[in-house]
Each structure stands twice: as structure tokens, then as C-alpha cells.
Enzyme design. Structure first.
Site, PDB file in Angstrom:
ATOM      1  N   HIS A   1      -1.239  -2.351  -4.695  1.00 20.37           N
ATOM      2  CA  HIS A   1      -0.901  -3.472  -5.532  1.00 20.37           C
ATOM      3  C   HIS A   1      -1.477  -3.570  -6.739  1.00 20.37           C
ATOM      4  O   HIS A   1      -2.346  -2.995  -6.990  1.00 20.37           O
ATOM      5  CB  HIS A   1      -1.626  -4.636  -4.562  1.00 20.37           C
ATOM      6  CG  HIS A   1      -1.155  -6.143  -5.088  1.00 20.37           C
ATOM      7  ND1 HIS A   1      -1.923  -6.828  -5.977  1.00 20.37           N
ATOM      8  CD2 HIS A   1      -0.253  -6.897  -4.274  1.00 20.37           C
ATOM      9  CE1 HIS A   1      -1.419  -7.884  -5.986  1.00 20.37           C
ATOM     10  NE2 HIS A   1      -0.424  -8.009  -5.131  1.00 20.37           N
TER      11      HIS A   1
ATOM     12  N   ASP B   1      -9.018  -1.882  -0.145  1.00 16.45           N
ATOM     13  CA  ASP B   1      -8.525  -3.114  -0.188  1.00 16.45           C
ATOM     14  C   ASP B   1      -7.872  -3.625   1.015  1.00 16.45           C
ATOM     15  O   ASP B   1      -6.837  -3.031   1.400  1.00 16.45           O
ATOM     16  CB  ASP B   1      -7.238  -3.052  -1.386  1.00 16.45           C
ATOM     17  CG  ASP B   1      -6.455  -4.129  -1.633  1.00 16.45           C
ATOM     18  OD1 ASP B   1      -6.540  -5.239  -0.671  1.00 16.45           O
ATOM     19  OD2 ASP B   1      -5.557  -4.040  -2.478  1.00 16.45           O
TER      20      ASP B   1
ATOM     21  N   GLN C   1      -4.181  -6.807   3.366  1.00 15.09           N
ATOM     22  CA  GLN C   1      -2.963  -6.767   4.136  1.00 15.09           C
ATOM     23  C   GLN C   1      -3.482  -6.243   5.477  1.00 15.09           C
ATOM     24  O   GLN C   1      -2.576  -6.280   6.492  1.00 15.09           O
ATOM     25  CB  GLN C   1      -1.826  -5.950   3.711  1.00 15.09           C
ATOM     26  CG  GLN C   1      -1.050  -6.365   2.403  1.00 15.09           C
ATOM     27  CD  GLN C   1      -0.494  -8.022   2.491  1.00 15.09           C
ATOM     28  OE1 GLN C   1      -0.198  -8.335   3.778  1.00 15.09           O
ATOM     29  NE2 GLN C   1      -0.045  -8.472   1.435  1.00 15.09           N
TER      30      GLN C   1
ATOM     31  N   LYS D   1      -4.539 -15.185   3.189  1.00 16.53           N
ATOM     32  CA  LYS D   1      -3.795 -14.302   4.146  1.00 16.53           C
ATOM     33  C   LYS D   1      -4.249 -13.935   5.456  1.00 16.53           C
ATOM     34  O   LYS D   1      -3.508 -13.322   6.151  1.00 16.53           O
ATOM     35  CB  LYS D   1      -3.515 -12.811   3.148  1.00 16.53           C
ATOM     36  CG  LYS D   1      -2.859 -12.916   1.970  1.00 16.53           C
ATOM     37  CD  LYS D   1      -2.804 -11.161   1.556  1.00 16.53           C
ATOM     38  CE  LYS D   1      -2.701 -11.390   0.046  1.00 16.53           C
ATOM     39  NZ  LYS D   1      -1.372 -11.735  -0.667  1.00 16.53           N
TER      40      LYS D   1
ATOM     41  N   CYS E   1       4.652  -7.227  -6.614  1.00 12.41           N
ATOM     42  CA  CYS E   1       3.279  -6.907  -7.489  1.00 12.41           C
ATOM     43  C   CYS E   1       3.023  -5.201  -7.162  1.00 12.41           C
ATOM     44  O   CYS E   1       1.627  -5.016  -7.375  1.00 12.41           O
ATOM     45  CB  CYS E   1       2.134  -7.725  -7.208  1.00 12.41           C
ATOM     46  SG  CYS E   1       2.306  -9.460  -7.766  1.00 12.41           S
TER      47      CYS E   1
HETATM   48  N1  7TS Z   1      -3.919  -6.191  -2.522  1.00 13.93           N
HETATM   49  C1  7TS Z   1      -2.906  -6.071  -1.762  1.00 13.93           C
HETATM   50  C2  7TS Z   1      -2.789  -5.093  -0.792  1.00 13.93           C
HETATM   51  C3  7TS Z   1      -2.396  -7.340  -1.732  1.00 13.93           C
HETATM   52  O1  7TS Z   1      -0.993  -7.450  -0.805  1.00 13.93           O
HETATM   53  C4  7TS Z   1      -2.315  -8.496  -2.519  1.00 13.93           C
HETATM   54  C5  7TS Z   1      -1.362  -9.812  -2.400  1.00 13.93           C
HETATM   55  C6  7TS Z   1      -3.575  -8.390  -3.161  1.00 13.93           C
HETATM   56  C7  7TS Z   1      -4.284  -7.356  -3.372  1.00 13.93           C
HETATM   57  C8  7TS Z   1      -3.914  -9.762  -4.070  1.00 13.93           C
HETATM   58  O2  7TS Z   1      -4.411 -10.597  -3.267  1.00 13.93           O
HETATM   59  P1  7TS Z   1      -5.180 -11.925  -3.839  1.00 13.93           P
HETATM   60  O3  7TS Z   1      -5.314 -12.891  -2.780  1.00 13.93           O
HETATM   61  O4  7TS Z   1      -6.141 -11.708  -4.624  1.00 13.93           O
HETATM   62  O5  7TS Z   1      -3.679 -12.434  -4.543  1.00 13.93           O
HETATM   63  N2  7TS Z   1      -0.209  -9.473  -2.114  1.00 13.93           N
HETATM   64  C9  7TS Z   1       0.828 -10.444  -2.218  1.00 13.93           C
HETATM   65  C10 7TS Z   1       2.069 -10.039  -1.773  1.00 13.93           C
HETATM   66  O6  7TS Z   1       2.428  -9.145  -1.192  1.00 13.93           O
HETATM   67  N3  7TS Z   1       2.950 -11.220  -1.948  1.00 13.93           N
HETATM   68  O7  7TS Z   1       2.047 -11.974  -2.537  1.00 13.93           O
HETATM   69  C11 7TS Z   1       0.901 -11.710  -2.782  1.00 13.93           C
END
Ligand code: 7TS
Length: 424
Positions: free
Chosen positions: A140, A217, A220, A243, A381
């Protein structure tokens, strides 16, 4: 295809191996009861953010109604109550990922902030010109850009381990890219764009053989898999509350105490100090050294309750149920003419990314929305992943334990409608 008007799962469709009562679970999520464009909501955008159980909503309401106060500051009753609740949430996170100590848990805004913290703090002291940071081709942007910023500042180099056509990491290539210049490996546990579950245990072992620390990371992964940072032996682990069925604006950085103690502060301000004069400031102990300013107290409490909720359902049941759903969804989508799945790894979480021949994903998403079906369309992203597969965007259905086979049937029916509209 069966209708989704009645969201109850018919007995014949019940996944055989699952003891998870999906109707009871759905009852815990008030948002799922609504209709969108006159249709029952089919929420398949859980990788972007998941919905919140009533218990989380109630806990946050209770904090603002009965306990609202700042933490670690006052001697008064409310402040002590808020501090106890905040620190109790830290202990819940510790147990959730099986960290050795609660002081290894840092509360941040989310995965993005957690990775930036490590990039800036670890990077400032440990990375110099000519060094390398190794990531994978399925990251990501949150696990790419902070490293690029660091590399630019330091004159270091970002290296990228390639993936195959199924979206699996090429471990041999990854290993070849580990050199005496590698200062850190940063890899996703589960890919948001492909669903791939990375062989993180092997990634950590191979990196540690060369004394290279590893950040995983887990944005997910945490909602779907049981995480044990001691078994993984990773140096850093990150995930986002929103999430993981918790609130937005709260997330977690786990770091081994030895790293966190050695790292300089990320931000300066209140709470992160031990004493301040204009000449010299000494810093607080971990975790407080990394929690400058008033934290997201209500969010932290909400996250703790979300983790309680997940534990109550049990990851064994979640994994089994979601696996059935993934198999069912993969089979059902494969029957749609012109549909190509992007991401077909053997080890996958319940993420179905796809393109429909001749139809732009945004059009797919817009037509599905009129049917009450929420999917995400775009590059997720993860633009380098799109480039790797030669597409500009995909449509993505991301499933969790409150989704049903009937909802997948509704998605398939929606996709047939999309094809009708476009005459393909
Ligand atoms: N890493 C992964 C693997 C992600 O899927 C996401 C967000 C992030 C980092 C960033 O997370 P945040 O909570 O700091 O924003 N992924 C997604 C997505 O797949 N659709 O919207 C956000």
C-alpha cells in the site's frame, strides 16, 4: 441467483465447517440493517473500513457521557477513570497480538502514522547514505511513501522484491535483495489490492539471518487472522482500529522494547517528556515517549472493545467462515463472462479484486451502488500493483465474517446487470 431481500442464510447455504452464526453476528452491526437506493445494503468494502458492532458504539458513547476526562494528568476521579480505561485498552491490544509487554504498544492514528513513526524515528538514527530499505511489490502507498521520503532525506535506496502473476512474493528474489546494506524490511502481512497472505514467518527468518529488522504492515491482517508477534518475531507490527471493527483515528504500533527504547521521539509535546527546561529536555519512558499530546482516548477505548468482540467470536471461527466465503466468491465470480480476478495467490484473505472486460471499474462501482452494493473501485492506494498487472484500476469486494453467500450472489447478479447495461 437468490435474492438478498431476506438476509437470513438458508440452511442449505450454511458453510458446513462454520459454527459462526452469521445472522446473530449481523444483528450486532446496526449499520448493516439499512437500505441504500431502496435495496438492502450489501457492504463489501471492508478493506477500506469495517463496520462497528453496537458494543463499540456504546463504549464510546459511555466514555463521552460518563467518563470524559484527560489521561495521565489529573488526580481527580474522572481523570483516573479515563486513565484506567486507556491503559486497560493497551493491555487488551497487548493480549490481542501477544506482545510480551504492554509498553511495547504505542497508540497512533492508524497504520499510516505507525509506519511514518518508524520511518522517521528509526530511520533518523539507523539509516544513512548508501543504505537500503527493502519492501515488496504489493505494498500500500502507506508502506512505500514514508520509506521514499526517508531515502530521499538520507541518500538511501528503496529496493522492491517482485511478485509473480498470481500476486505471490518471489521469496528467492526477496532473499537475493537482502544485503549487508539492508537496514530494514517493510512488508505487508496481507495485500489490500490482491488479498495475498505473505509468508511473513519466512520473511522475518530470512531477514533476521542477516540481522535485518522487519516491520509488518498488518492493516489487512489484524481483522482476519490471529496475530502473535512473539511467534512471528517481527520487530514492528502495525494495524488500524477502523479496519478491525473499531473507531477511526486510532491504530497501533507494536515494537520490540529494545528498539523503542533506542529510538528517538517522533513528535515533541506534552506527555512524552520526563522533564523540560529551555536548556534540556529528557524524555518519558516507552510507550509514553511516542505518545505526544492528548491521545484519542475514546477511540482507544472503542478499539479495546472491538478486540474483545473479535475474541468473543474467535479467530478459528472467523478464519473458517471467511475461507468458505472466499471459495464461494471466487467460484461465483469466475462464472461471470469477461471477469478476470487480479490476485489468485494460494494463500489469500477474503479479498476479490477483479476487472470486467471492456468496462471501467468506476462504471462497475456506480452501477453496483444503484443496487445497494458497496465495493471499492480504483487503484486502492497500490498503484504499483496496478502497474504490475497492467490495469489502471480494479473493482474490489472485500469480505468479513458478517458477509454472506447471498451477498455474493447479489454481487454476481449486479455484475450481470452491469454487463447488460454495457451490452457486453
Ligand atoms: N496498509 C494497508 C495494507 C492498507 O490496506 C491500508 C489501508 C493502509 C496501510 C493504511 O491504513 P490507514 O488506516 O492508515 O489508512 N487500505 C485501504 C484500502 O484498501 N482501501 O481504503 C484504505
Amino acid at each position: 441467483m437468490s435474492s438478498v431481500q431476506n438476509m437470513a442464510v438458508p440452511a442449505r447455504l450454511k458453510p458446513p465447517s462454520s459454527a459462526l452464526d452469521v445472522n446473530a453476528v449481523r444483528g450486532d452491526f446496526p449499520l448493516l440493517r439499512q437500505r441504500v437506493h431502496g435495496r438492502p445494503l450489501v457492504y463489501l468494502d471492508n478493506a477500506a473500513t469495517s463496520q462497528k458492532p453496537q458494543a463499540v458504539i456504546e463504549a464510546m458513547k459511555r466514555f463521552y457521557t460518563e467518563e470524559c476526562s484527560n489521561v495521565h494528568r489529573g488526580v481527580h476521579e474522572l481523570s483516573e477513570r479515563a486513565t484506567r480505561a486507556y491503559e486497560a485498552a493497551r493491555e487488551k491490544v497487548r493480549a490481542f497480538i501477544n506482545a510480551r509487554e504492554a509498553r511495547e504498544i504505542i497508540f497512533v492514528r492508524g497504520t499510516t502514522e505507525a509506519i511514518n513513526l518508524v520511518a522517521q524515528s528509526y530511520g533518523r538514527t539507523q539509516v544513512k547514505a548508501g543504505d537500503e530499505i527493502l519492501i515488496t511489490a504489493m505494498e500500500h502507498h502507506s508502506n512505500i511513501v514514508p520509506w521514499q521520503i526517508l531515502c530521499q532525506e538520507k541518500g538511501a535506496c528503496l529496493r522492491v522484491a517482485p511478485i509473480n502473476d498470481a500476486g505471490e512474493l518471489l521469496l528467492d528474489e526477496f532473499e537475493k535483495l537482502l544485503t549487508s546494506r539492508t537496514r530494514l524490511v517493510a512488508a505487508t502481512h496481507v495485500s489490500n489490492a490482491l488479498g495475498t497472505i505473505n509468508p511473513v514467518q519466512q520473511i522475518v527468518e530470512k531477514a533476521h539471518q542477516r540481522n535485518v529488522p522487519v516491520l509488518l504492515d498488518g492493516a489487512q491482517a489484524a481483522p482476519h487472522l490471529r496475530i502473535d508477534v512473539q511467534t512471528l518475531d517481527c520487530d514492528f507490527y502495525t494495524f488500524s482500529g477502523h479496519k478491525t471493527f473499531g473507531p477511526t483515528g486510532i491504530g497501533v504500533l507494536y515494537g520490540k522494547a529494545q528498539w523503542l527504547e533506542a529510538m528517538p521521539p517522533y513528535q515533541g509535546g506534552g506527555e512524552m517528556i520526563s522533564s523540560v527546561t529551555f536548556e534540556k529536555t529528557t524524555y518519558n519512558v516507552i510507550p509514553h515517549k511516542f505518545e505526544a499530546g492528548t491521545p484519542n482516548i475514546a477511540g482507544t477505548i472503542g478499539l479495546g472493545v472491538a478486540l474483545d468482540y473479535l475474541n468473543q467470536i474467535g479467530f478459528e471461527r472467523i478464519v473458517a467462515y471467511e475461507h468458505e466465503l472466499l471459495l464461494y466468491g471466487t467460484e461465483a465470480l469466475s462464472q461471470v463472462p469477461g471477469l478476470q480476478l487480479i490476485g489468485t495467490a494460494k494463500e489469500k484473505a477474503a479479498i476479490l479484486s477483479f476487472v470486467l472486460e471492456g468496462i471501467h471499474p468506476h462504471d462497475v462501482g456506480t452501477i453496483l451502488d444503484r443496487e445497494g452494493i458497496a465495493v471499492r473501485t480504483g487503484h486502492h492506494c497500490a498503484q504499483p500493483v496496478m502497474d504490475r498487472f497492467g490495469v489502471s484500476a480494479t473493482s474490489r469486494a472485500s469480505l468479513v465474517f458478517y458477509n454472506t453467500r447471498e451477498e455474493i450472489d447479489a454481487l454476481v447478479a449486479g455484475l450481470h446487470k452491469v454487463r447488460e447495461v454495457f451490452g457486453t
